[in-house]
Design a protein around this motif. Structure first.
Motif, PDB file in Angstrom:
ATOM      1  N   GLY A 175       3.352  50.518  15.254  1.00 18.25           N
ATOM      2  CA  GLY A 175       3.666  50.782  16.656  1.00 18.25           C
ATOM      3  C   GLY A 175       4.540  52.013  16.853  1.00 18.25           C
ATOM      4  N   PHE A 176       5.333  52.351  15.841  1.00 16.10           N
ATOM      5  CA  PHE A 176       6.202  53.523  15.921  1.00 16.10           C
ATOM      6  C   PHE A 176       5.592  54.736  15.242  1.00 16.10           C
ATOM      7  N   GLY A 177       4.286  54.682  14.962  1.00 15.19           N
ATOM      8  CA  GLY A 177       3.599  55.888  14.524  1.00 15.19           C
ATOM      9  C   GLY A 177       3.165  55.945  13.075  1.00 15.19           C
ATOM     10  N   ASP A 178       3.395  54.902  12.310  1.00 14.88           N
ATOM     11  CA  ASP A 178       2.943  54.905  10.918  1.00 14.88           C
ATOM     12  C   ASP A 178       1.442  54.598  10.886  1.00 14.88           C
ATOM     13  N   VAL A 179       0.880  54.635   9.715  1.00 13.45           N
ATOM     14  CA  VAL A 179      -0.539  54.342   9.547  1.00 13.45           C
ATOM     15  C   VAL A 179      -0.789  52.852   9.816  1.00 13.45           C
ATOM     16  N   PRO A 180      -2.043  52.473  10.123  1.00  8.59           N
ATOM     17  CA  PRO A 180      -2.325  51.061  10.425  1.00  8.59           C
ATOM     18  C   PRO A 180      -1.925  50.095   9.306  1.00  8.59           C
ATOM     19  N   ASN A 181      -2.078  50.533   8.069  1.00 13.01           N
ATOM     20  CA  ASN A 181      -1.697  49.686   6.939  1.00 13.01           C
ATOM     21  C   ASN A 181      -0.713  50.436   6.049  1.00 13.01           C
ATOM     22  N   PRO A 182       0.589  50.401   6.368  1.00 13.74           N
ATOM     23  CA  PRO A 182       1.569  51.119   5.558  1.00 13.74           C
ATOM     24  C   PRO A 182       1.653  50.530   4.152  1.00 13.74           C
ATOM     25  N   SER A 183       2.109  51.349   3.218  1.00 10.46           N
ATOM     26  CA  SER A 183       2.193  50.877   1.835  1.00 10.46           C
ATOM     27  C   SER A 183       3.186  49.726   1.742  1.00 10.46           C
ATOM     28  N   GLN A 184       2.941  48.850   0.804  1.00 11.76           N
ATOM     29  CA  GLN A 184       3.786  47.674   0.614  1.00 11.76           C
ATOM     30  C   GLN A 184       5.229  48.078   0.296  1.00 11.76           C
ATOM     31  N   ASP A 185       5.394  49.157  -0.482  1.00 11.96           N
ATOM     32  CA  ASP A 185       6.742  49.632  -0.815  1.00 11.96           C
ATOM     33  C   ASP A 185       7.504  50.037   0.448  1.00 11.96           C
ATOM     34  N   SER A 186       6.823  50.727   1.365  1.00 15.36           N
ATOM     35  CA  SER A 186       7.466  51.150   2.612  1.00 15.36           C
ATOM     36  C   SER A 186       7.856  49.946   3.459  1.00 15.36           C
ATOM     37  N   VAL A 187       6.972  48.984   3.536  1.00 15.97           N
ATOM     38  CA  VAL A 187       7.244  47.782   4.323  1.00 15.97           C
ATOM     39  C   VAL A 187       8.426  47.022   3.719  1.00 15.97           C
ATOM     40  N   GLU A 188       8.454  46.896   2.396  1.00 13.78           N
ATOM     41  CA  GLU A 188       9.544  46.188   1.740  1.00 13.78           C
ATOM     42  C   GLU A 188      10.874  46.912   1.942  1.00 13.78           C
ATOM     43  N   LEU A 189      10.860  48.241   1.875  1.00 17.02           N
ATOM     44  CA  LEU A 189      12.076  49.011   2.100  1.00 17.02           C
ATOM     45  C   LEU A 189      12.591  48.801   3.527  1.00 17.02           C
ATOM     46  N   MET A 190      11.695  48.888   4.499  1.00 17.22           N
ATOM     47  CA  MET A 190      12.087  48.680   5.892  1.00 17.22           C
ATOM     48  C   MET A 190      12.608  47.253   6.104  1.00 17.22           C
ATOM     49  N   GLU A 191      11.966  46.298   5.463  1.00 15.69           N
ATOM     50  CA  GLU A 191      12.408  44.910   5.595  1.00 15.69           C
ATOM     51  C   GLU A 191      13.784  44.722   4.952  1.00 15.69           C
ATOM     52  N   ASP A 192      14.026  45.360   3.823  1.00 15.92           N
ATOM     53  CA  ASP A 192      15.345  45.298   3.191  1.00 15.92           C
ATOM     54  C   ASP A 192      16.411  45.899   4.108  1.00 15.92           C
ATOM     55  N   MET A 193      16.076  47.026   4.735  1.00 22.66           N
ATOM     56  CA  MET A 193      17.021  47.667   5.653  1.00 22.66           C
ATOM     57  C   MET A 193      17.291  46.779   6.866  1.00 22.66           C
ATOM     58  N   LEU A 194      16.247  46.155   7.393  1.00 20.90           N
ATOM     59  CA  LEU A 194      16.388  45.246   8.527  1.00 20.90           C
ATOM     60  C   LEU A 194      17.261  44.053   8.151  1.00 20.90           C
ATOM     61  N   THR A 195      17.002  43.478   6.997  1.00 18.13           N
ATOM     62  CA  THR A 195      17.771  42.316   6.545  1.00 18.13           C
ATOM     63  C   THR A 195      19.236  42.678   6.347  1.00 18.13           C
ATOM     64  N   MET A 196      19.503  43.850   5.779  1.00 14.94           N
ATOM     65  CA  MET A 196      20.884  44.295   5.586  1.00 14.94           C
ATOM     66  C   MET A 196      21.563  44.496   6.943  1.00 14.94           C
ATOM     67  N   TYR A 197      20.862  45.110   7.894  1.00 17.26           N
ATOM     68  CA  TYR A 197      21.431  45.336   9.230  1.00 17.26           C
ATOM     69  C   TYR A 197      21.776  44.005   9.895  1.00 17.26           C
ATOM     70  N   LEU A 198      20.838  43.057   9.874  1.00 17.77           N
ATOM     71  CA  LEU A 198      21.079  41.768  10.506  1.00 17.77           C
ATOM     72  C   LEU A 198      22.226  41.020   9.826  1.00 17.77           C
ATOM     73  N   SER A 199      22.265  41.090   8.517  1.00 22.91           N
ATOM     74  CA  SER A 199      23.333  40.433   7.761  1.00 22.91           C
ATOM     75  C   SER A 199      24.696  41.037   8.114  1.00 22.91           C
ATOM     76  N   ASP A 200      24.767  42.371   8.145  1.00 24.49           N
ATOM     77  CA  ASP A 200      26.029  43.037   8.492  1.00 24.49           C
ATOM     78  C   ASP A 200      26.463  42.697   9.918  1.00 24.49           C
ATOM     79  N   MET A 201      25.497  42.667  10.816  1.00 22.55           N
ATOM     80  CA  MET A 201      25.817  42.360  12.202  1.00 22.55           C
ATOM     81  C   MET A 201      26.345  40.927  12.325  1.00 22.55           C
ATOM     82  N   CYS A 202      25.704  40.001  11.642  1.00 18.80           N
ATOM     83  CA  CYS A 202      26.144  38.603  11.701  1.00 18.80           C
ATOM     84  C   CYS A 202      27.543  38.444  11.099  1.00 18.80           C
ATOM     85  N   LYS A 203      27.838  39.200  10.047  1.00 15.10           N
ATOM     86  CA  LYS A 203      29.188  39.164   9.465  1.00 15.10           C
ATOM     87  C   LYS A 203      30.219  39.668  10.465  1.00 15.10           C
TER      88      LYS A 203
END
Length: 109
Positions: A24-52
């Motif tokens: 939705g933000f402009g990447d390819v329809p099927n982004p690489s698994q590594d990219s998705v995992e990196l983004m998910e790790d960043m999201l999880t870290m952000y949410l964790s930090d915010m909750c702390k």
């Protein structure tokens, strides 16, 4: 980050949503698994930090909406979006109440 063979693989909770958001933000329809995992790790870290931060500022054991808004106060875009989503939630609750208050009409054939 390499993990040893004894470590359990991370449980991925947001893979599907992250993949769709990336597209939705402009990447390819099927982004690489590594990219998705990196983004998910960043999201999880952000949410964790915010909750702390929320727990640190919360005066009760169970954080309230106001505690999250307090943490977001320095980011005007996120704070505005949070207020927008809260208003939408209130509107949806009102609409559900109206819908649930309508008596069912029984049809006799």
């Amino acid at each position: 980050m390499q993990s040893s063979s004894r470590e359990k693989p991370k449980k991925r909770h947001f893979t599907k949503e992250v993949r769709v958001l990336m597209y939705g933000f402009g990447d390819v329809p099927n982004p690489s698994q590594d990219s998705v995992e990196l983004m998910e790790d960043m999201l999880t870290m952000y949410l964790s930090d915010m909750c702390k931060q929320v727990r640190k500022h919360s005066t009760t054991a169970k954080p309230k909406t106001a505690d999250f808004l307090h943490v977001l106060r320095h980011d005007p875009k996120k704070l505005a979006r949070a207020h927008e989503l809260l208003a939408l939630d209130r509107d949806l609750k009102k609409a559900r109440e109206v819908f649930n208050d309508i008596p069912e009409v029984s049809r006799k054939t």
